[in-house]
Motif scaffolding. Structure first.
Motif, PDB file in Angstrom:
ATOM      1  N   ALA A 123      11.081 -23.868  50.237  1.00  0.00           N
ATOM      2  CA  ALA A 123      11.173 -24.411  48.877  1.00  0.00           C
ATOM      3  C   ALA A 123      12.084 -23.526  48.032  1.00  0.00           C
ATOM      4  N   LYS A 124      12.034 -22.229  48.275  1.00  0.00           N
ATOM      5  CA  LYS A 124      12.894 -21.287  47.553  1.00  0.00           C
ATOM      6  C   LYS A 124      14.315 -21.285  48.115  1.00  0.00           C
ATOM      7  N   ASN A 125      14.440 -21.597  49.404  1.00  0.00           N
ATOM      8  CA  ASN A 125      15.737 -21.566  50.103  1.00  0.00           C
ATOM      9  C   ASN A 125      15.903 -22.866  50.890  1.00  0.00           C
ATOM     10  N   PRO A 126      16.233 -23.969  50.233  1.00  0.00           N
ATOM     11  CA  PRO A 126      16.272 -25.282  50.893  1.00  0.00           C
ATOM     12  C   PRO A 126      17.194 -25.358  52.105  1.00  0.00           C
ATOM     13  N   ALA A 127      18.206 -24.518  52.164  1.00  0.00           N
ATOM     14  CA  ALA A 127      19.128 -24.536  53.298  1.00  0.00           C
ATOM     15  C   ALA A 127      18.738 -23.515  54.358  1.00  0.00           C
ATOM     16  N   GLY A 128      17.552 -22.950  54.241  1.00  0.00           N
ATOM     17  CA  GLY A 128      17.116 -21.915  55.176  1.00  0.00           C
ATOM     18  C   GLY A 128      16.840 -22.447  56.570  1.00  0.00           C
ATOM     19  N   TYR A 129      16.698 -21.506  57.499  1.00  0.00           N
ATOM     20  CA  TYR A 129      16.481 -21.847  58.901  1.00  0.00           C
ATOM     21  C   TYR A 129      15.109 -22.469  59.118  1.00  0.00           C
ATOM     22  N   CYS A 130      15.064 -23.507  59.949  1.00  0.00           N
ATOM     23  CA  CYS A 130      13.802 -24.106  60.383  1.00  0.00           C
ATOM     24  C   CYS A 130      13.954 -24.539  61.832  1.00  0.00           C
ATOM     25  N   GLY A 131      13.277 -23.833  62.736  1.00  0.00           N
ATOM     26  CA  GLY A 131      13.391 -24.142  64.152  1.00  0.00           C
ATOM     27  C   GLY A 131      12.271 -25.001  64.690  1.00  0.00           C
ATOM     28  N   VAL A 132      11.549 -25.679  63.803  1.00  0.00           N
ATOM     29  CA  VAL A 132      10.381 -26.448  64.220  1.00  0.00           C
ATOM     30  C   VAL A 132      10.805 -27.828  64.716  1.00  0.00           C
ATOM     31  N   GLY A 133      10.245 -28.227  65.841  1.00  0.00           N
ATOM     32  CA  GLY A 133      10.503 -29.555  66.373  1.00  0.00           C
ATOM     33  C   GLY A 133       9.392 -29.997  67.291  1.00  0.00           C
ATOM     34  N   GLY A 134       8.995 -31.245  67.200  1.00  0.00           N
ATOM     35  CA  GLY A 134       7.905 -31.758  68.019  1.00  0.00           C
ATOM     36  C   GLY A 134       8.384 -32.328  69.336  1.00  0.00           C
ATOM     37  N   THR A 135       7.442 -32.869  70.099  1.00  0.00           N
ATOM     38  CA  THR A 135       7.743 -33.452  71.404  1.00  0.00           C
ATOM     39  C   THR A 135       8.059 -34.938  71.320  1.00  0.00           C
ATOM     40  N   GLY A 136       7.715 -35.558  70.194  1.00  0.00           N
ATOM     41  CA  GLY A 136       7.864 -37.001  70.076  1.00  0.00           C
ATOM     42  C   GLY A 136       6.666 -37.765  70.597  1.00  0.00           C
ATOM     43  N   VAL A 137       5.641 -37.042  71.056  1.00  0.00           N
ATOM     44  CA  VAL A 137       4.423 -37.667  71.573  1.00  0.00           C
ATOM     45  C   VAL A 137       3.386 -37.713  70.462  1.00  0.00           C
ATOM     46  N   THR A 138       2.803 -38.881  70.233  1.00  0.00           N
ATOM     47  CA  THR A 138       1.802 -39.061  69.187  1.00  0.00           C
ATOM     48  C   THR A 138       0.462 -38.505  69.615  1.00  0.00           C
ATOM     49  N   CYS A 139      -0.189 -37.787  68.711  1.00  0.00           N
ATOM     50  CA  CYS A 139      -1.540 -37.298  68.980  1.00  0.00           C
ATOM     51  C   CYS A 139      -2.522 -38.441  68.773  1.00  0.00           C
ATOM     52  N   PRO A 140      -3.378 -38.758  69.760  1.00  0.00           N
ATOM     53  CA  PRO A 140      -4.257 -39.922  69.649  1.00  0.00           C
ATOM     54  C   PRO A 140      -5.479 -39.700  68.775  1.00  0.00           C
ATOM     55  N   ILE A 141      -5.658 -38.513  68.221  1.00  0.00           N
ATOM     56  CA  ILE A 141      -6.795 -38.218  67.355  1.00  0.00           C
ATOM     57  C   ILE A 141      -6.264 -37.800  65.986  1.00  0.00           C
TER      58      ILE A 141
END
Length: 218
Positions: free
Chosen positions: A194-212
């Motif tokens: 929020a303080k650095n909108p262009a900052g690094y973010c290495g988060v990524g999911g698998t594309g698989v939906t959690c059934p719960i």
């Protein structure tokens, strides 16, 4: 954050850094919503501590949920060094994980829904890494406050593991452990993106939906 490339195995507790007796300074209030990071929290609200990779990006996943989250904060947990600094955690010699504290209203956002967000926003099969971020502080982890939370976490982990296997992924490596202590990270890490909108973010999911976890309690 992505500049650190540390060894991918946990240190022996006897070899971890000594840390310090007092907490390191941090922010008093959430940069986005203004709520107190360390409380007091509203009566009846629940806390859970989660590790799913670089905490800059993972914290944002939770404060951006449309309902039910009172406050988020980044910090360190799962290791042995008391009151560690960011540099110490990145050394790989504290045993700590980069984690997010999520304080939520269970009447609006169930623990199952929080864990659905957790599992769908990283790859919990990668062991001591998330993508290009390698090291023990990037491991997948759920740090629980009581036996009820642990039971829910075990159930959701098992269900998501089955969904992942059906799509060809390997076994989940997410650790589920009782939370010993949550150490708040330094001020500049709190709500970093929020303080650095262009900052690094290495988060990524698998594309698989959690059934719960539907997101909103009945």
């Amino acid at each position: 954050m992505f500049l650190f490339r540390k060894r991918p195995e946990m240190p022996d507790p006897a070899d971890t850094l000594p840390g310090r007796p007092n907490p390191i300074p941090t922010a008093e209030r959430h940069f986005v919503n203004g709520h107190p990071l360390k409380g007091p929290y509203p009566e009846g609200f629940e806390r859970i501590v989660l590790g799913l990779g670089c905490f800059w990006g993972t914290e944002r996943k939770f404060w951006q949920l449309p309902r039910g989250v009172f406050v988020t904060a980044v910090g360190y947990a799962g290791g042995t060094t008391p009151n560690p600094t960011y540099e110490e955690v990145c050394s790989g010699m504290t045993g700590h994980n980069e984690v997010v504290l999520v304080v939520h209203d269970p009447a609006e956002l169930t623990l199952e829904a929080v864990l659905k967000t957790f599992f769908e926003n990283h790859d919990p099969t990668q062991g001591m890494r998330q993508g290009n971020d390698v090291g023990t502080q990037y491991r997948s982890g759920i740090y629980t406050l009581d036996a009820e939370q642990a039971a829910v976490a075990e159930r959701v982990r098992a269900a998501y593991g089955e969904a992942l296997r059906a799509r060809g992924f390997g076994a989940i490596t997410t650790e589920i452990k009782p939370l010993e202590t949550f150490y708040f990270a330094e001020d500049y890490h709190q709500q970093y993106l929020a303080k650095n909108p262009a900052g690094y973010c290495g988060v990524g999911g698998t594309g698989v939906t959690c059934p719960i976890g539907t997101g909103i309690a009945a």
